[in-house]
Design a protein around this motif. Structure first.
Motif, PDB file in Angstrom:
ATOM      1  N   HIS A   1     -21.280  16.895 -14.717  1.00  0.00           N
ATOM      2  CA  HIS A   1     -20.874  18.253 -15.086  1.00  0.00           C
ATOM      3  C   HIS A   1     -21.250  19.140 -14.098  1.00  0.00           C
ATOM      4  CE1 HIS A   1     -24.924  18.520 -16.785  1.00  0.00           C
ATOM      5  NE2 HIS A   1     -24.715  19.653 -16.790  1.00  0.00           N
TER       6      HIS A   1
ATOM      7  N   ASP B   1     -14.897  23.576 -31.652  1.00  0.00           N
ATOM      8  CA  ASP B   1     -14.750  22.847 -30.263  1.00  0.00           C
ATOM      9  C   ASP B   1     -13.967  21.612 -30.297  1.00  0.00           C
ATOM     10  OD1 ASP B   1     -16.125  25.155 -29.101  1.00  0.00           O
ATOM     11  OD2 ASP B   1     -18.134  23.860 -29.142  1.00  0.00           O
ATOM     12  N   SER B   2     -14.234  20.874 -31.511  1.00  0.00           N
ATOM     13  CA  SER B   2     -13.297  19.664 -31.740  1.00  0.00           C
ATOM     14  C   SER B   2     -11.773  19.831 -31.670  1.00  0.00           C
ATOM     15  CB  SER B   2     -13.908  18.936 -32.857  1.00  0.00           C
ATOM     16  OG  SER B   2     -13.587  19.666 -34.122  1.00  0.00           O
TER      17      SER B   2
ATOM     18  N   PRO C   1      -8.966  21.530 -30.071  1.00  0.00           N
ATOM     19  CA  PRO C   1      -8.399  22.025 -28.871  1.00  0.00           C
ATOM     20  C   PRO C   1      -7.373  23.510 -28.953  1.00  0.00           C
ATOM     21  CG  PRO C   1      -7.967  19.696 -29.018  1.00  0.00           C
ATOM     22  CD  PRO C   1      -8.569  20.039 -30.399  1.00  0.00           C
TER      23      PRO C   1
ATOM     24  N   GLU D   1      -8.770  22.650 -21.187  1.00  0.00           N
ATOM     25  CA  GLU D   1      -9.822  22.428 -22.140  1.00  0.00           C
ATOM     26  C   GLU D   1     -10.996  21.808 -21.703  1.00  0.00           C
ATOM     27  OE1 GLU D   1      -9.463  23.005 -25.368  1.00  0.00           O
ATOM     28  OE2 GLU D   1      -7.590  23.709 -25.209  1.00  0.00           O
ATOM     29  N   HIS D   2     -12.175  21.916 -22.233  1.00  0.00           N
ATOM     30  CA  HIS D   2     -13.412  21.404 -21.893  1.00  0.00           C
ATOM     31  C   HIS D   2     -13.314  19.908 -21.670  1.00  0.00           C
ATOM     32  CE1 HIS D   2     -17.650  20.067 -22.615  1.00  0.00           C
ATOM     33  NE2 HIS D   2     -17.963  21.057 -21.374  1.00  0.00           N
ATOM     34  N   ALA D   3     -12.829  19.370 -22.435  1.00  0.00           N
ATOM     35  CA  ALA D   3     -12.655  17.774 -22.576  1.00  0.00           C
ATOM     36  C   ALA D   3     -12.073  17.302 -21.207  1.00  0.00           C
ATOM     37  CB  ALA D   3     -12.167  17.347 -23.853  1.00  0.00           C
ATOM     38  N   ALA D   4     -11.170  17.945 -21.108  1.00  0.00           N
ATOM     39  CA  ALA D   4     -10.204  17.577 -19.976  1.00  0.00           C
ATOM     40  C   ALA D   4     -10.954  17.824 -18.554  1.00  0.00           C
ATOM     41  CB  ALA D   4      -8.905  18.366 -19.995  1.00  0.00           C
ATOM     42  N   TRP D   5     -11.652  18.992 -18.644  1.00  0.00           N
ATOM     43  CA  TRP D   5     -12.374  19.518 -17.438  1.00  0.00           C
ATOM     44  C   TRP D   5     -13.386  18.428 -17.365  1.00  0.00           C
ATOM     45  CZ3 TRP D   5     -17.754  21.076 -17.821  1.00  0.00           C
ATOM     46  CH2 TRP D   5     -18.143  21.632 -16.624  1.00  0.00           C
ATOM     47  N   GLN D   6     -14.280  17.820 -18.320  1.00  0.00           N
ATOM     48  CA  GLN D   6     -15.076  16.882 -18.216  1.00  0.00           C
ATOM     49  C   GLN D   6     -14.511  15.503 -17.534  1.00  0.00           C
ATOM     50  OE1 GLN D   6     -17.026  16.819 -22.142  1.00  0.00           O
ATOM     51  NE2 GLN D   6     -18.723  17.322 -21.190  1.00  0.00           N
ATOM     52  N   LYS D   7     -13.448  15.262 -18.243  1.00  0.00           N
ATOM     53  CA  LYS D   7     -12.713  13.951 -17.715  1.00  0.00           C
ATOM     54  C   LYS D   7     -12.445  14.017 -16.137  1.00  0.00           C
ATOM     55  CE  LYS D   7     -10.502  12.356 -21.970  1.00  0.00           C
ATOM     56  NZ  LYS D   7      -9.258  12.357 -22.702  1.00  0.00           N
TER      57      LYS D   7
END
Length: 309
Positions: free
Chosen positions: A134, A289-290, A292, A184-190
């Motif tokens: 990250h 956060d869970s 979106p 989204e945070h999850a997409a950024w992490q991916k």
């Protein structure tokens, strides 16, 4: 890639260190922290924190939890903001003595060229939590961006089998969200994980010995390699510093902070000691956060508010 090692006299290689840091997004200094300061922290850690049933706030799980030990007696979860525990003040004082030490200040100045710093956030790791790759600036950064830097402090000789800390040199020049407003945070992490997976040759995980410090920029990709042998601990501390003249925030805007002071250095704490109300608040945050849709809406409100102040 060879290690870049700071000279014994602080500031002797200031120009070279700063140039290397700005070009590569990280810098490695050997033997910065005196052994006696480290041993004082470790004694208090083993005596005060490890046997405690107190629900510490965890960087690795974003929740208040008591310690969970591995089969080898290491604490599984990482600790957040160890420099300002009210319940364990002797331990925190020993940690602050490292974070605000003359050696650490000299190294910070050598790497960045700035004279004065604020301590913004800290962590402690016993076992490897295998932190995903990250960039810090999503969570905390200077405003304007890119002046906050972090340090990873080895509290022991880190065995490769414990799972080494890594950085991706020059990744501070990459932006994984600017092309997609509201990402989204999850997409950024991916996106970041995919970059590291497809560029394994760029991952740099140096061997670190007790007292060594690895600095990296708020925009530099970093994380932890997988544990090979869980019988090895990975005792280490981190700290996030910001040159004093900058405001504090993240990619979403400025945050209003109130500082305390220790040994002539301002410090801030991002997460407070446990209370039932704070636990409920963090549980609610985890639920948001869970989702979106909800988290995206709240970020839009936050951006509007940050522009209005």
């Amino acid at each position: 890639m060879s290690d870049v090692v700071a000279q014994e006299k602080p500031g002797e290689m200031k120009a070279e260190a700063q140039e290397y840091y700005e070009e590569n997004g990280y810098y490695l200094c050997r033997g910065v922290i005196p052994e006696k300061l480290i041993d004082r922290v470790l004694v208090r850690y083993q005596a005060d924190l490890v046997p405690s049933s107190y629900p510490f706030f965890r960087q690795s799980t974003d929740a208040y939890e008591p310690n969970e030990l591995t089969e080898h007696g290491y604490v599984k979860q990482s600790y957040l903001d160890i420099h300002d525990y009210q319940k364990f003040s002797e331990f925190s004082r020993a940690a602050r003595d490292i974070y605000t030490s003359a050696n650490m200040r000299a190294a910070l100045k050598e790497v960045t060229g700035y004279d004065s710093f604020n301590l913004m956030q800290t962590m402690l790791f016993d076992a490897n939590t295998e932190t995903v790759p990250h960039q810090d600036w999503w969570y905390l950064d200077s405003v304007p961006h890119g002046h906050l830097l972090a340090s990873w402090i080895a509290l022991e000789d880190i065995d490769e089998r414990a799972g080494r800390f890594f950085v991706v040199p020059k990744s501070h020049l990459l932006n994984f969200h600017s092309d997609t407003p509201g990402l989204e945070h999850a997409a950024w992490q991916k996106r970041i994980a995919a970059y590291v997976e497809t560029h394994p040759e760029q991952v740099y995980a140096p061997a670190l010995k007790k007292g060594d410090v690895l600095f990296w920029n708020s925009r530099t990709i970093h994380g932890a390699l997988p544990t090979i042998d869980p019988s090895f601990s990975r005792k280490s501390m981190t700290a996030h510093y910001m040159p004093s003249q900058f405001k504090f925030g993240n990619i979403f805007g400025v945050k209003d902070v109130t500082y305390k002071i220790y040994n002539g250095m301002n410090f801030y704490r991002t997460q407070q000691d446990y209370t039932m109300m704070l636990k409920l608040k963090m549980d609610l945050k985890a639920s948001i956060d869970s989702s979106p849709v909800v988290s995206k809406s709240l970020r839009k409100v936050q951006k509007v508010f940050s522009r209005s102040v």
